[in-house]
Write a protein that holds these residues in place. Structure first.
Motif, PDB file in Angstrom:
ATOM      1  N   PHE A   1       0.871  -1.176  -0.062  1.00 52.79           N
ATOM      2  CA  PHE A   1      -0.073   0.079  -0.086  1.00 52.79           C
ATOM      3  C   PHE A   1       0.991   1.226   0.050  1.00 52.79           C
ATOM      4  O   PHE A   1       2.026   1.237   0.532  1.00 52.79           O
ATOM      5  N   GLY A   2       0.261   2.124  -0.641  1.00 53.81           N
ATOM      6  CA  GLY A   2       1.072   3.639  -0.645  1.00 53.81           C
ATOM      7  C   GLY A   2       0.080   4.632  -0.651  1.00 53.81           C
ATOM      8  O   GLY A   2      -1.033   4.464  -1.300  1.00 53.81           O
ATOM      9  N   GLU A   3       0.402   5.925   0.284  1.00 56.21           N
ATOM     10  CA  GLU A   3      -0.341   7.002   0.045  1.00 56.21           C
ATOM     11  C   GLU A   3       0.321   8.116  -0.991  1.00 56.21           C
ATOM     12  O   GLU A   3       1.393   8.348  -0.373  1.00 56.21           O
ATOM     13  N   PHE A   4      -0.483   8.432  -1.759  1.00 53.86           N
ATOM     14  CA  PHE A   4       0.020   9.316  -2.700  1.00 53.86           C
ATOM     15  C   PHE A   4      -0.794  10.766  -2.510  1.00 53.86           C
ATOM     16  O   PHE A   4      -1.865  10.764  -1.838  1.00 53.86           O
TER      17      PHE A   4
ATOM     18  N   ASP B   1      10.928  -7.408  -4.813  1.00 53.16           N
ATOM     19  CA  ASP B   1      11.252  -6.585  -6.063  1.00 53.16           C
ATOM     20  C   ASP B   1       9.969  -5.622  -6.296  1.00 53.16           C
ATOM     21  O   ASP B   1       9.882  -4.574  -6.778  1.00 53.16           O
ATOM     22  N   SER B   2       8.959  -6.161  -5.685  1.00 50.51           N
ATOM     23  CA  SER B   2       7.397  -5.582  -6.288  1.00 50.51           C
ATOM     24  C   SER B   2       7.526  -4.351  -5.785  1.00 50.51           C
ATOM     25  O   SER B   2       6.724  -3.463  -6.194  1.00 50.51           O
ATOM     26  N   GLU B   3       7.943  -3.953  -4.454  1.00 54.19           N
ATOM     27  CA  GLU B   3       7.843  -2.392  -3.842  1.00 54.19           C
ATOM     28  C   GLU B   3       8.487  -1.588  -4.564  1.00 54.19           C
ATOM     29  O   GLU B   3       8.071  -0.284  -4.476  1.00 54.19           O
ATOM     30  N   CYS B   4       9.343  -1.693  -5.661  1.00 56.54           N
ATOM     31  CA  CYS B   4       9.971  -0.914  -6.433  1.00 56.54           C
ATOM     32  C   CYS B   4       8.770  -0.278  -7.141  1.00 56.54           C
ATOM     33  O   CYS B   4       8.920   1.034  -7.628  1.00 56.54           O
ATOM     34  N   ILE B   5       7.779  -0.882  -7.648  1.00 50.10           N
ATOM     35  CA  ILE B   5       6.769  -0.287  -8.238  1.00 50.10           C
ATOM     36  C   ILE B   5       6.073   1.001  -7.702  1.00 50.10           C
ATOM     37  O   ILE B   5       5.751   1.949  -8.235  1.00 50.10           O
ATOM     38  N   ILE B   6       5.914   0.721  -6.249  1.00 44.81           N
ATOM     39  CA  ILE B   6       5.010   1.716  -5.286  1.00 44.81           C
ATOM     40  C   ILE B   6       6.149   2.986  -5.629  1.00 44.81           C
ATOM     41  O   ILE B   6       5.548   4.133  -5.485  1.00 44.81           O
ATOM     42  N   HIS B   7       7.421   2.776  -5.119  1.00 44.92           N
ATOM     43  CA  HIS B   7       8.304   3.762  -5.132  1.00 44.92           C
ATOM     44  C   HIS B   7       8.280   4.696  -6.558  1.00 44.92           C
ATOM     45  O   HIS B   7       8.659   5.907  -6.769  1.00 44.92           O
ATOM     46  N   LEU B   8       8.318   3.939  -7.655  1.00 40.61           N
ATOM     47  CA  LEU B   8       8.295   4.378  -8.759  1.00 40.61           C
ATOM     48  C   LEU B   8       7.048   5.396  -9.188  1.00 40.61           C
ATOM     49  O   LEU B   8       7.083   6.495  -9.641  1.00 40.61           O
ATOM     50  N   MET B   9       6.009   4.704  -8.731  1.00 38.80           N
ATOM     51  CA  MET B   9       4.610   5.596  -8.747  1.00 38.80           C
ATOM     52  C   MET B   9       4.848   6.770  -7.942  1.00 38.80           C
ATOM     53  O   MET B   9       4.444   7.834  -8.257  1.00 38.80           O
TER      54      MET B   9
ATOM     55  N   ILE C   1      -3.651   7.951 -10.435  1.00 34.11           N
ATOM     56  CA  ILE C   1      -2.927   6.501 -10.193  1.00 34.11           C
ATOM     57  C   ILE C   1      -2.583   5.760 -11.294  1.00 34.11           C
ATOM     58  O   ILE C   1      -1.659   5.177 -11.593  1.00 34.11           O
ATOM     59  N   PRO C   2      -3.553   5.684 -12.241  1.00 34.98           N
ATOM     60  CA  PRO C   2      -3.258   4.960 -13.491  1.00 34.98           C
ATOM     61  C   PRO C   2      -2.273   5.500 -14.388  1.00 34.98           C
ATOM     62  O   PRO C   2      -1.270   4.560 -14.763  1.00 34.98           O
ATOM     63  N   ASP C   3      -2.144   6.727 -14.267  1.00 36.78           N
ATOM     64  CA  ASP C   3      -1.087   7.276 -15.113  1.00 36.78           C
ATOM     65  C   ASP C   3       0.156   7.135 -14.306  1.00 36.78           C
ATOM     66  O   ASP C   3       1.287   6.706 -15.164  1.00 36.78           O
ATOM     67  N   ARG C   4       0.434   7.165 -13.188  1.00 36.90           N
ATOM     68  CA  ARG C   4       1.485   6.954 -12.428  1.00 36.90           C
ATOM     69  C   ARG C   4       2.192   5.494 -12.576  1.00 36.90           C
ATOM     70  O   ARG C   4       3.040   5.428 -12.784  1.00 36.90           O
TER      71      ARG C   4
ATOM     72  N   GLU D   1       1.222   3.524 -15.384  1.00 36.60           N
ATOM     73  CA  GLU D   1       1.927   3.286 -16.541  1.00 36.60           C
ATOM     74  C   GLU D   1       3.046   3.857 -16.570  1.00 36.60           C
ATOM     75  O   GLU D   1       4.197   3.086 -17.247  1.00 36.60           O
ATOM     76  N   GLU D   2       3.644   5.113 -15.985  1.00 37.78           N
ATOM     77  CA  GLU D   2       4.805   5.655 -15.955  1.00 37.78           C
ATOM     78  C   GLU D   2       5.824   4.622 -15.124  1.00 37.78           C
ATOM     79  O   GLU D   2       7.199   4.384 -15.583  1.00 37.78           O
ATOM     80  N   ALA D   3       5.528   4.062 -14.173  1.00 41.13           N
ATOM     81  CA  ALA D   3       6.239   3.142 -13.379  1.00 41.13           C
ATOM     82  C   ALA D   3       6.820   1.861 -13.961  1.00 41.13           C
ATOM     83  O   ALA D   3       7.850   1.525 -14.071  1.00 41.13           O
ATOM     84  N   LEU D   4       5.699   1.186 -14.615  1.00 40.16           N
ATOM     85  CA  LEU D   4       5.699  -0.115 -15.368  1.00 40.16           C
ATOM     86  C   LEU D   4       6.428  -0.010 -16.724  1.00 40.16           C
ATOM     87  O   LEU D   4       7.026  -0.741 -16.911  1.00 40.16           O
TER      88      LEU D   4
END
Length: 497
Positions: free
Chosen positions: A119-122, A157-165, A173-176, A178-181
Motif C-alpha cells: 500500500f502507498g499513500e499518494f 522487488d514488487s515494492e519498486c513499483i510503489i516507489h516509482l509511482m 494513479i493509473p497514469d503513475r 503506467e509511467e512506473a511500469l
C-alpha cells in the motif's frame, strides 16, 4: 511477485523433505469491484489460487467509512480468511488479494512486511498493488531509488513499483502506474486498487496470466479462470499482453495499451504444471492440453509396459493421455495423502527421513510384478524422482520407466518462478542417459520442445526464429535479458550450447 530481490537462485532454495522437487509458481493475484462483500470474494478467489503460493496471503479493501484496511498473514487462506472476526476488519465493495510462495528461508525467516498487497499513500489518495512475476532489473531500480531518498519497507522487488509511482508526476494513479511500469523489465501481472478503481495490467510479453470476469454488477481480475469459477463469475476474456484495464462502477472496463507492442511470450510451463487443470488458457482447457502432452509423449517415446501410472497429482492428465495413445492401461499406482499439510512434520529426524513417503504411497497389490511407466510433469533436481523409483521397486515392480511431460529443465527462470541455481538442475549437468543412470530407472524420456509446442496447439512445433512462448527454462533463450542476474555473474546461453 513475492520473493526477495536477492536472486531466486539463492542457496537457501528449499531443501525440506516435503518439497516435491517441482518448480514453484510464486504468486496468485485477485481483485474484485462492485460486490457487497468484496473481501469474502477475494478470500474465495485466493483459495482457488492457493496452488500458486502457500506461504502467505493478504487482502486489502476500501470502504468510504473505514478507508483502506489490510490483513496479511502467514499460512493458508483457509486458516486466515474464513473467520468472521478477521473478515469484519475488511469491509467494502472493492478488494485485491495476493498469495505468495517465497524462494528463500522459512516463515520464521520471512518478514510479514514482505507479504503483499503493498500500500502507498499518494497526493491524490491511497493505492494498493499486488504483483505476480519478477522484475529483472529490480536491483538496479532499487539502488537508484534508494540513492534518491526512497525508504523501502520490504525486500520484495514488487515494492519498486510503489516507489516509482510515488516519484511519477502523473495526474492520477493509473497514469503513475503506467509511467512506473514502463521503467520495469521482466514479467508482471498486476492488480491494483484506489478508492474507486480496480486496475489490471500485464507486461508487453504477457509472460504471466491475468483474466477478467463479471460477477453480478461488478468485475473480477484473477491469475486464473478457476478463481472466477469459485465466485460464480462469468469469464469474459484474458487481459491482453501489454494491456491495462481500469474498472470503475460508473464506466465499467476501460482498456489502454500503454506499452510498445511486442510479440507475446506467455510462459509455456503454465500449460505444463503451474495452472490448475480446470482453468482455461488461451481459450483451451489446461486439462485437455496436458492430456495432449501425454499423447504426444507416447508417440515420441513408446515403451513396452503393463501399466501407465501418474506421479500425482500433476502428472495425472498427461498419464491419461499417454495411456489413451499407447493403449497401455492407466492405473493409480501411487496414492497421494491429501491431508498432509506442508508443515505437518517437524518433530524428529526419524520422521523427517521418511521424506516423500509421507506424501505418496505405492499401491503394492497393483504394482507387484508389473512393468510400470511413471508419468511426471518435470524433473528438476531429481531427488524426489529417485525416491519414487525406490518406492516402486520396493513394491515389487519388474521395471520402472519414467516419461516426463516437459523437456529437460536446464535453465533457471527469472520471471516469477522459484528455481534452483543452474548447477542444481539435473539437466544442466547431465545428458538424458546420464540422468537415467542417476535416477536408476530402466528408461527415461522427455517430451521434445517441438512436441510440447505441438501439444499446446502449434502444429508445426517450435519456430526457433520466432517462438510463441517463453520456454527459457528449457531452451535457455530469455525473452527479457535478466540484467540483475547477469550483473551477479549469471552466464547466458552460448552459441555452442
Amino acid at each position: 511477485m513475492s520473493h526477495p530481490t536477492s536472486s531466486r537462485t539463492d542457496e537457501n532454495w528449499r531443501e525440506t523433505p516435503f518439497d516435491d522437487d517441482k518448480l514453484k509458481e510464486e504468486c496468485g493475484i485477485f481483485g474484485v469491484i462492485g460486490t457487497t462483500d468484496a473481501a469474502n470474494f477475494a478470500a474465495l478467489g485466493l483459495h482457488a489460487l492457493q496452488h500458486r503460493g502457500q506461504e502467505a496471503g493478504g487482502i486489502v479493501t476500501y470502504s468510504p467509512e473505514a478507508n483502506f484496511q489490510s490483513v496479511r498473514r502467514f499460512g493458508y487462506v483457509r486458516d486466515n480468511f474464513t473467520s468472521a472476526t478477521v473478515m469484519e476488519k475488511l469491509p467494502g465493495s472493492l478488494a485485491i488479494g495476493h498469495v505468495r510462495y517465497s524462494t528463500a528461508g522459512s516463515k520464521g525467516q520471512t518478514a510479514i512486511r514482505d507479504v503483499q498487497p503493498f500500500f502507498g499513500e499518494f497526493s491524490m489518495g491511497g493505492a494498493a498493488i499486488a504483483h505476480n512475476g519478477n522484475i529483472t532489473n529490480a536491483d538496479a531500480l532499487r539502488k537508484e531509488l534508494v540513492e534518491r531518498g526512497s525508504i523501502f519497507q520490504s525486500s520484495s522487488d514488487s515494492e519498486c513499483i510503489i516507489h516509482l509511482m510515488a516519484r511519477s508526476m502523473g495526474r492520477n494513479i493509473p497514469d503513475r502506474m503506467e509511467e512506473a511500469l514502463r521503467k520495469v523489465e521482466g514479467a508482471f501481472s498486476v492488480v491494483a486498487m484506489t478508492r474507486t478503481k480496480l486496475i489490471g495490467v500485464r507486461d508487453p510479453l504477457g509472460v504471466r496470466p491475468l483474466v477478467l470476469g463479471r460477477v453480478g454488477d461488478g468485475y473480477a481480475l484473477a491469475s486464473e479462470t478457476c478463481a472466477l469459477d469459485i465466485i460464480g463469475a462469468e469469464f469474459l476474456r484474458e487481459i491482453e499482453p501489454g494491456e491495462m484495464v481500469v474498472i470503475t462502477a460508473e464506466k465499467g472496463v476501460e482498456s489502454h495499451h500503454p506499452f510498445r507492442p511486442a510479440k507475446s511470450r506467455f510462459c509455456i510451463f503454465e500449460h505444463v504444471y503451474f495452472s490448475r487443470p480446470d482453468s482455461i488458457l488461451g481459450g483451451r482447457s489446461v486439462y485437455e492440453t496436458r492430456e495432449a502432452i501425454g499423447r504426444e509423449l507416447a508417440k515420441e517415446a513408446p515403451v513396452d509396459a503393463d501399466l501407465v501410472c501418474p506421479v500425482p497429482d500433476s502428472g495425472t492428465p498427461a498419464a491419461i493421455g499417454y495411456s489413451l495413445e499407447s493403449g497401455i492401461p492407466y492405473a493409480m499406482g501411487i496414492i497421494r495423502n491429501q491431508y498432509m499439510g506442508r508443515t505437518f512434520i517437524e518433530p524428529t529426524e526419524q520422521i523427517r527421513n521418511m521424506g516423500v513417503r509421507l506424501k505418496l504411497n505405492v499401491n503394492r497389490a497393483l504394482i507387484r510384478g508389473k512393468r510400470v511407466i511413471l508419468v511426471d510433469d518435470s524433473v528438476v533436481r531429481g531427488t524426489t524422482s529417485r525416491k519414487i523409483k525406490e518406492m516402486i521397486l520396493d513394491a515389487g515392480a519388474a521395471e520402472v520407466h519414467f516419461r516426463i511431460a516437459s523437456p529437460p529443465t536446464a535453465w533457471p527462470c527469472f520471471y516469477g518462478v522459484d528455481t534452483p541455481q543452474r548447477e542444481k538442475l539435473l539437466a544442466a549437468t547431465m545428458s538424458e542417459d546420464e540422468m537415467r543412470e542417476h535416477l536408476g530407472v530402466d528408461s527415461l524420456k522427455f517430451i521434445s520442445l517441438d512436441g510440447l509446442y505441438r501439444a499446446v496447439g502449434e502444429a508445426k512445433g517450435r519456430d526457433p526464429s520466432s517462438p510463441q512462448y517463453c520456454d527459457a527454462c528449457f531452451s535457455g533463450e530469455y525473452p527479457v535479458e535478466p540484467s540483475d542476474q547477469i550483473d551477479k555473474g549469471f552466464e547466458l546461453k552460448t552459441a555452442a550450447e
